[in-house]
Design an enzyme around this catalytic site. Sequence first.
Site, PDB file in Angstrom:
ATOM      1  CD  GLU A 131      -3.011  -1.087   0.269  1.00 19.03           C
ATOM      2  OE1 GLU A 131      -3.063  -0.135  -0.521  1.00 19.03           O
ATOM      3  OE2 GLU A 131      -3.821  -2.040   0.243  1.00 19.03           O
ATOM      4  CG  ASP A 261      -5.681  -7.437  -7.437  1.00 12.22           C
ATOM      5  OD1 ASP A 261      -4.610  -7.645  -6.855  1.00 12.22           O
ATOM      6  OD2 ASP A 261      -6.623  -6.803  -6.923  1.00 12.22           O
ATOM      7  CD  GLU A 393     -15.270  -5.369  -2.113  1.00 16.87           C
ATOM      8  OE1 GLU A 393     -15.550  -4.439  -2.887  1.00 16.87           O
ATOM      9  OE2 GLU A 393     -14.118  -5.562  -1.710  1.00 16.87           O
ATOM     10  CD  GLU A 460     -10.951  -2.328  -8.241  1.00 20.06           C
ATOM     11  OE1 GLU A 460     -12.116  -2.053  -7.867  1.00 20.06           O
ATOM     12  OE2 GLU A 460      -9.953  -2.143  -7.514  1.00 20.06           O
ATOM     13  CB  THR A 546      -1.991  -1.372  -9.267  1.00 21.28           C
ATOM     14  OG1 THR A 546      -3.230  -2.040  -9.092  1.00 21.28           O
ATOM     15  CG2 THR A 546      -1.293  -1.178  -7.930  1.00 21.28           C
TER      16      THR A 546
HETATM   17  C1  DMJ Z   1      -6.425   0.037  -5.031  1.00 21.06           C
HETATM   18  O1  DMJ Z   1      -5.698   0.385  -3.917  1.00 21.06           O
HETATM   19  C2  DMJ Z   1      -5.550  -0.591  -6.079  1.00 21.06           C
HETATM   20  O2  DMJ Z   1      -6.196  -0.526  -7.298  1.00 21.06           O
HETATM   21  C3  DMJ Z   1      -5.184  -2.006  -5.751  1.00 21.06           C
HETATM   22  O3  DMJ Z   1      -4.450  -2.619  -6.766  1.00 21.06           O
HETATM   23  C4  DMJ Z   1      -6.411  -2.845  -5.496  1.00 21.06           C
HETATM   24  N1  DMJ Z   1      -7.441  -2.197  -4.790  1.00 21.06           N
HETATM   25  C5  DMJ Z   1      -7.578  -0.801  -4.594  1.00 21.06           C
HETATM   26  C6  DMJ Z   1      -8.875  -0.237  -5.080  1.00 21.06           C
HETATM   27  O4  DMJ Z   1      -9.955  -1.063  -5.087  1.00 21.06           O
END
Ligand code: DMJ
Length: 567
Positions: A131, A261, A393, A460, A546
């Site tokens: 994170e 992911d 979700e 997403e 991401t």
């Molecule tokens: C984000 O922090 C990023 O996209 C991560 O890769 C996955 N989830 C969250 C948002 O849903």
Amino acid sequence: MVIGTGGGEGFTSEAQVSQRGRKTFKPYVPTSNTPPAEWVTRAEKVKEAFIHAYGAYERHAFPHDELFPLTNQSRDNFNGWGVTVYDSMDTMILMGLTEEFDRALAHVSRTNFTVVRDFTVHANHQLSFFETVIRYMGGLLSAYAFSHELVLVGKAEELAAALSPLFDTPSGLPWYGFYTKNGAIYNLTRSAMLAEVASCQLEYAYLAQLTGKKEHYDRSARIWDTLRKVNLTETGMLPLRLNITDGRPTDNSSSVGGGADSAHEYLLKYYLMTGQKDYTSIDLYMRSVNHVFEKMLYHTPRRGLLYVAEIFGHDHKRAHRLEHLSCFFPGLLALGVHTIPDEIFTNAAHTYTTNQTRLLSYNLKDLHTWAATGLAETCWRMYAEQPSGLGPESVNMFPPHLKFEGKRYGAESGLWIDTLDKWNKMGRKGVPPGTEEKDLENSSLRDYQVVRTNYLLRPETVESMYLLWKVTGDPRWRERAWSVFLAIEQRAKTESGYASVDNVALFEGGWKNEMPSFFLAETLKYLYLTFLDDDPISLDKWVFNTEAHPFPVFDWSSWEKHTFGIP
Ligand code: DMJ
């Protein structure tokens, strides 16, 4: 508590009353083309939403991490350095919010990454490497790419120094994180989630390119070395868990959802960001997608909704579950279709498919395009079919072989490739299975069950809509993104910001007291870029990390190749 926006399409007129007397959100899907001037207005509306959200954060939560939008309080859940500021900077620049950006810059220049603040959670809170990299380092580097403010690179380097003990492993895969109290390394077991150890290569490579420092490049290169050696015989793609010491798989699960992911995302994006020369990453990407097509891509028995199942356990069981998190995947496929050279598609079909010869009956690029369209259609239906207009979700898809009212539905296996083969053998009549536009709600046919009912302001689905709009030019994706924005305004907007929604099946009421920073970094950014007529982030010149922080595409110079040891 939740307020309407006023102006534009009225939200009352967007709502309809269902037969059971419950109000539902009516998805906005016009039949005619929206005029260009209206798109300008729509982009402005998203900018207003950002100002509403960030203004509330600044008033009630700054300099803490995130806003509690229902009580005007704050929390320090990501190290206490003000994660919302970091995650929002590049969106501010894109939207021309210079005063907000100047204030953000002043805050960033004062941050001390060696002090971790942790007021609200238990004393042994852990800093998460994943994170911290995607939100803080990603935010710093992308804001630098747009503004060229040198302090941002300096701070990214300070952050990299604070995180460097986490790379002290034989495999080069980073530890999960450290305890904020005393800096001791934290990892419950030596088994790490794939996404957490393989979603930092873009950030470290770009930092190396900006600073000329080999140590940053090495962080990324060692992870690639380890991933390249993973034995894929059992899993066909990178497994969900790896051993942090030797990089070997610690289970047989494969997934494109939570925990895995962004690792799959970085396979393609690293190749793109570094000028399409890194064959390790694109090779793994193509193999993984082949595996998805062959073993994991299913459709529901009645309506043919496409989804990627998860494989778990030694007997390769399937979990027919679709998470909101997995809805990034259609956008990733679309990005690949737009950017990957045809030779790579041709080679992937011939070189990597020894057990997958049936894929040879198709042009692989077509398969990627069809899967992107069908999966994005499913993600859109998840929104359009809820009374709130927002997607849950997670849902459980009705498994193959479903018997309903004495009738057996669908293809025997439920595997997309089996149904595609039948369509192929029958002379390819009609559109490829799974890619059809699905009917508006018909609840008797709704072949999934909502399992986790909340909408957590996640990006997403709109991320995929943005990419499909840019890649295909099909205005449906843009209009659907507008529908999602209207639903967010209707359902999630509060007097102070926006709040995650408890239950997407309800038209009104029930929120979680949180406004995650990715709502400003990703959800609002993708919506804004979708409605904007200009294209400031061309997909050929930029790559989104991401957390939706764009980094420029570059070629390694001869000096960098020599100094970093790039083959
Ligand atoms: C984000 O922090 C990023 O996209 C991560 O890769 C996955 N989830 C969250 C948002 O849903």
